[in-house]
Motif scaffolding. Sequence first.
Motif, PDB file in Angstrom:
ATOM      1  N   GLY A   1     -26.426  -4.709  -0.476  1.00 17.36           N
ATOM      2  CA  GLY A   1     -25.366  -4.528   0.514  1.00 17.36           C
ATOM      3  C   GLY A   1     -24.813  -5.841   1.015  1.00 17.36           C
ATOM      4  O   GLY A   1     -24.375  -5.948   2.172  1.00 17.36           O
ATOM      5  N   ALA A   2     -24.829  -6.863   0.167  1.00 16.66           N
ATOM      6  CA  ALA A   2     -24.389  -8.199   0.582  1.00 16.66           C
ATOM      7  C   ALA A   2     -22.938  -8.176   1.060  1.00 16.66           C
ATOM      8  O   ALA A   2     -22.069  -7.549   0.441  1.00 16.66           O
ATOM      9  CB  ALA A   2     -24.547  -9.184  -0.570  1.00 16.66           C
ATOM     10  N   ALA A   3     -22.699  -8.883   2.164  1.00 14.03           N
ATOM     11  CA  ALA A   3     -21.335  -9.020   2.695  1.00 14.03           C
ATOM     12  C   ALA A   3     -20.699 -10.321   2.225  1.00 14.03           C
ATOM     13  O   ALA A   3     -19.475 -10.455   2.213  1.00 14.03           O
ATOM     14  CB  ALA A   3     -21.363  -8.980   4.223  1.00 14.03           C
ATOM     15  N   GLY A   4     -21.550 -11.293   1.852  1.00 16.19           N
ATOM     16  CA  GLY A   4     -21.042 -12.584   1.431  1.00 16.19           C
ATOM     17  C   GLY A   4     -21.994 -13.263   0.479  1.00 16.19           C
ATOM     18  O   GLY A   4     -23.132 -12.808   0.271  1.00 16.19           O
ATOM     19  N   VAL A   5     -21.531 -14.370  -0.107  1.00 21.12           N
ATOM     20  CA  VAL A   5     -22.360 -15.119  -1.042  1.00 21.12           C
ATOM     21  C   VAL A   5     -22.067 -16.606  -0.900  1.00 21.12           C
ATOM     22  O   VAL A   5     -20.914 -17.001  -0.705  1.00 21.12           O
ATOM     23  CB  VAL A   5     -22.128 -14.650  -2.504  1.00 21.12           C
TER      24      VAL A   5
ATOM     25  N   PRO B   1     -13.206   2.287  -4.588  1.00 20.68           N
ATOM     26  CA  PRO B   1     -12.706   2.647  -3.252  1.00 20.68           C
ATOM     27  C   PRO B   1     -13.646   2.274  -2.115  1.00 20.68           C
ATOM     28  O   PRO B   1     -13.209   2.046  -0.988  1.00 20.68           O
ATOM     29  CB  PRO B   1     -12.523   4.166  -3.346  1.00 20.68           C
ATOM     30  N   ASP B   2     -14.949   2.229  -2.401  1.00 21.50           N
ATOM     31  CA  ASP B   2     -15.919   1.944  -1.331  1.00 21.50           C
ATOM     32  C   ASP B   2     -16.371   0.491  -1.303  1.00 21.50           C
ATOM     33  O   ASP B   2     -17.208   0.114  -0.488  1.00 21.50           O
ATOM     34  CB  ASP B   2     -17.156   2.840  -1.500  1.00 21.50           C
ATOM     35  N   PHE B   3     -15.842  -0.335  -2.189  1.00 20.58           N
ATOM     36  CA  PHE B   3     -16.306  -1.720  -2.269  1.00 20.58           C
ATOM     37  C   PHE B   3     -15.451  -2.634  -1.417  1.00 20.58           C
ATOM     38  O   PHE B   3     -14.227  -2.663  -1.532  1.00 20.58           O
ATOM     39  CB  PHE B   3     -16.287  -2.215  -3.711  1.00 20.58           C
ATOM     40  N   LYS B   4     -16.121  -3.377  -0.559  1.00 20.84           N
ATOM     41  CA  LYS B   4     -15.448  -4.374   0.264  1.00 20.84           C
ATOM     42  C   LYS B   4     -15.732  -5.748  -0.326  1.00 20.84           C
ATOM     43  O   LYS B   4     -16.888  -6.136  -0.481  1.00 20.84           O
ATOM     44  CB  LYS B   4     -15.958  -4.305   1.708  1.00 20.84           C
TER      45      LYS B   4
END
Length: 585
Positions: A152-156, A176-179
């Motif tokens: 569920g990473a938000a950043g890298v 559609p569900d990928f941010k």
Amino acid sequence: MPVRLQWSRLLCRSHLRQTCVSLTCNNLSQPARHRTESKVVHSPFSDVQIPENLIDEYVWSRLERWADKEALVCGMTNRKFTYYETRLACKRFAASLKKRGATPGQVVAVLLPNVPEFAITSLGAIEADLVVTTINPIYTSFELAHQFKDSGAAGVVTIPELLPKVFEAQQLLNGPDFKPLYIISVNGKGPRPDGAWDFDEMLDPMVDTSILKKNRSNGDVAFMPYSSGTTGLSKGVSLSHRNLLANIVQTNHPDIKHFFDTTANYQDVLPSVLPFYHIYGLTMILLRGLSYGCKLVTLPKLESQSFLNILKNHKATLLYVVPPIVLLLGQNKNVTPEHFQNLRLICNGAGPVKEADAEKVLARTKNKNVRFCQAYGMTEASPAVFVSRNSSRFDYLTVGPPISNTIARVVDPTDDTIEYGPGETGEIQVKGPQVMIGYHNNPEATANTINSEGWLSTGDIGYYNDKKEFFIVDRIKELIKVQGYQVPPAELEGLLRTHPAVLDAAVIGVPDDRTGEAPLAYVVLDSDKSAVSEVDIKAFIAERVAPYKQISAGVRFVESLPKSAAGKILRRLLKDEYEKTKATK
């Protein structure tokens, strides 16, 4: 220290004591018996008090003692950070993350080789109340996509050279569900790449660090390295601040402590070639080393001459190694006694080392003060479980007794209510404050690894002696260990089945003199499809996995695979077949 991807599994003597019952793949259980008195092995060491801090607070708690000493040195560029500079950089990075929208509990992936910035990004993210998941830089875009999604990473955080793989991984996850992930690039002196934040800009002296507030507790998840556990695909190992702090203070008990105190006139020097994304390098070198004021000299990858230069030029005092490094030290013609002149300890992990290989290294040191030791652990235990006593100078094969605050037992692999005594061989289970919270979003896998009484099943076979010292002799699980890395057969099998010409596949690990083990594939082809060769199959896998996961032992084409009535692949039968074939050659 032996670690499972994790800390390792060490092979003990080639023969067991007469009282031991030898185990085979076909029969892992010992003669039936009734359960009697408990045979739980308690640590011979006194309990240690576990700090209530967060991990970043503990690392910097004694900063004033060594603020001006070097904390991180790049072994390639000689780029340096003092402890004061490192602390300030972490604080600024944390504040910049907060300012840009990071929220407590959010996951950030650190995709970096061993460079000084690894420490700054990791500890800075922790200070910003984030969870850090560490990733192997040699992963392919397919492997990156899996860990990004699963964690569920938000950043890298990464380097420009790895950005193309990050962008490819994001494309694989598009839906559609990928941010999209925010991307932070550690550029050195180079320009900021398009589509990424600049790491150096986030360390600007004008960053307002007063916005940092403590919003997490000691029991919250701090790091989430990935491990395959005792079986299956890789899973996020949720390690709390308390888990990691427990392991740091446990391994610094006086009877097993490796570090000398940092003073005005002395500082231990640790070559940091073991990857920080692996629990061995993360806890035992990075977090532990910084919390005790050591000088860490980083090396992005194991290149023999650069490594040897670090040993000699930086006057290394402690060396944490894995089997390939032991072989390098024992065999490389450029190794001289000068490389070991300041060294007092070599500690092996992440795979088996033969006694002869250890003795070969010690013979080349010409330094009678150097001690070679082994230890054992696993990612799920933060990682240390067993560490050999400082007084055990000449027994290279034991992994030692349970560390402080830890208990262990040997049980029947088919019934863990049956406990075994000294000299009797079975599966090792452990319990202690360093044991993980569980696998991320995977309660079933957690329940299969930690039972209702809190015992963590290691998947390793071993025994202990009358001095509570443990010996590892085999492993139950089917994971393949390549140079200390875990390779899950199920992962490779799943990829093989995606090849249009493959109907079914099975993968086993076979012995390899260079890597310990190597993956060997058994493949059933679809007769209705165009013919494919071993080269085709190997190339297909090579595009999708890191180099150490590749099917280096070859591909065997078969008509069918042995399976149980429930459809499970019987890999042990394939191993038996391999051994028979090998014996007839």
